[in-house]
Scaffold this motif. Structure first.
Motif, PDB file in Angstrom:
ATOM      1  N   ALA A  51       0.835  -1.210   0.000  1.00  0.00           N
ATOM      2  CA  ALA A  51       0.000   0.000   0.000  1.00  0.00           C
ATOM      3  C   ALA A  51       0.865   1.254   0.000  1.00  0.00           C
ATOM      4  CB  ALA A  51      -0.938  -0.008   1.202  1.00  0.00           C
ATOM      5  N   GLN A  54       2.206   1.713  -3.419  1.00  0.00           N
ATOM      6  CA  GLN A  54       1.127   2.174  -4.295  1.00  0.00           C
ATOM      7  C   GLN A  54       0.889   3.673  -4.137  1.00  0.00           C
ATOM      8  OE1 GLN A  54      -1.927  -0.454  -2.886  1.00  0.00           O
ATOM      9  NE2 GLN A  54      -1.638  -1.909  -4.566  1.00  0.00           N
ATOM     10  N   LEU A  90      -8.005   8.353  -4.420  1.00  0.00           N
ATOM     11  CA  LEU A  90      -7.934   7.010  -4.990  1.00  0.00           C
ATOM     12  C   LEU A  90      -7.488   5.989  -3.948  1.00  0.00           C
ATOM     13  CD1 LEU A  90      -8.273   5.323  -7.533  1.00  0.00           C
ATOM     14  CD2 LEU A  90      -5.911   5.874  -8.115  1.00  0.00           C
ATOM     15  N   PHE A  91      -6.502   6.338  -3.154  1.00  0.00           N
ATOM     16  CA  PHE A  91      -5.990   5.461  -2.105  1.00  0.00           C
ATOM     17  C   PHE A  91      -7.093   5.146  -1.096  1.00  0.00           C
ATOM     18  CE2 PHE A  91      -3.734   4.539   1.850  1.00  0.00           C
ATOM     19  CZ  PHE A  91      -2.767   3.634   1.421  1.00  0.00           C
ATOM     20  N   THR A  93     -10.278   5.258  -1.542  1.00  0.00           N
ATOM     21  CA  THR A  93     -11.320   4.455  -2.172  1.00  0.00           C
ATOM     22  C   THR A  93     -11.044   2.967  -1.945  1.00  0.00           C
ATOM     23  OG1 THR A  93     -11.748   6.119  -3.854  1.00  0.00           O
ATOM     24  CG2 THR A  93     -12.421   3.872  -4.377  1.00  0.00           C
ATOM     25  N   GLN A  94      -9.798   2.601  -1.971  1.00  0.00           N
ATOM     26  CA  GLN A  94      -9.419   1.206  -1.779  1.00  0.00           C
ATOM     27  C   GLN A  94      -9.317   0.811  -0.301  1.00  0.00           C
ATOM     28  OE1 GLN A  94      -9.092  -1.346  -3.828  1.00  0.00           O
ATOM     29  NE2 GLN A  94      -8.455  -2.719  -2.190  1.00  0.00           N
ATOM     30  N   TYR A  95      -8.754   1.676   0.536  1.00  0.00           N
ATOM     31  CA  TYR A  95      -8.361   1.257   1.877  1.00  0.00           C
ATOM     32  C   TYR A  95      -9.173   1.842   3.035  1.00  0.00           C
ATOM     33  CZ  TYR A  95      -4.333  -0.774  -0.436  1.00  0.00           C
ATOM     34  OH  TYR A  95      -3.507  -1.528  -1.237  1.00  0.00           O
TER      35      TYR A  95
END
Length: 97
Positions: A51, A54, A90-91, A93-95
């Motif tokens: 992460a 990313q 964006l980060f 949104t995933q985590y």
């Protein structure tokens, strides 16, 4: 950095040594921050190191590499801020939990 990239195939240990020393403090601090956020149940991240890479990649792909490789000028403060805000969005949104 350009020489390092060009010669990394011939001298992989040198490239690894330089890159790990130069990015380690920031990466470590960011990983520590993410671990705290996971413990506080604000983020759900199974692989903190991935992460972290990313997140760094989301900003460096647009802000750092084009300048480093000579494709563009340094982005303005407004462009930098926009890129960072989009990376965060964006980060999360995933985590984000």
């Amino acid at each position: 950095m350009r020489i390092l990239i060009a010669e990394s195939e011939n001298f992989p240990s040198l490239a690894h040594s330089l890159l790990s020393k130069n990015r380690a403090p920031f990466s470590s601090a960011l990983m520590d921050y993410f671990k705290i956020q996971v413990k506080k149940k604000r983020l759900k991240i199974d692989h903190i190191e991935i992460a972290t890479s990313q997140f760094i990649g989301l900003t460096k792909e647009h802000l750092y590499w084009p300048v480093m490789l000579g494709f563009s000028k340094k982005p303005s403060s407004a462009e930098q801020e926009e890129t960072i805000q989009q990376a965060i969005s964006l980060f999360l949104t995933q985590y984000k939990i």
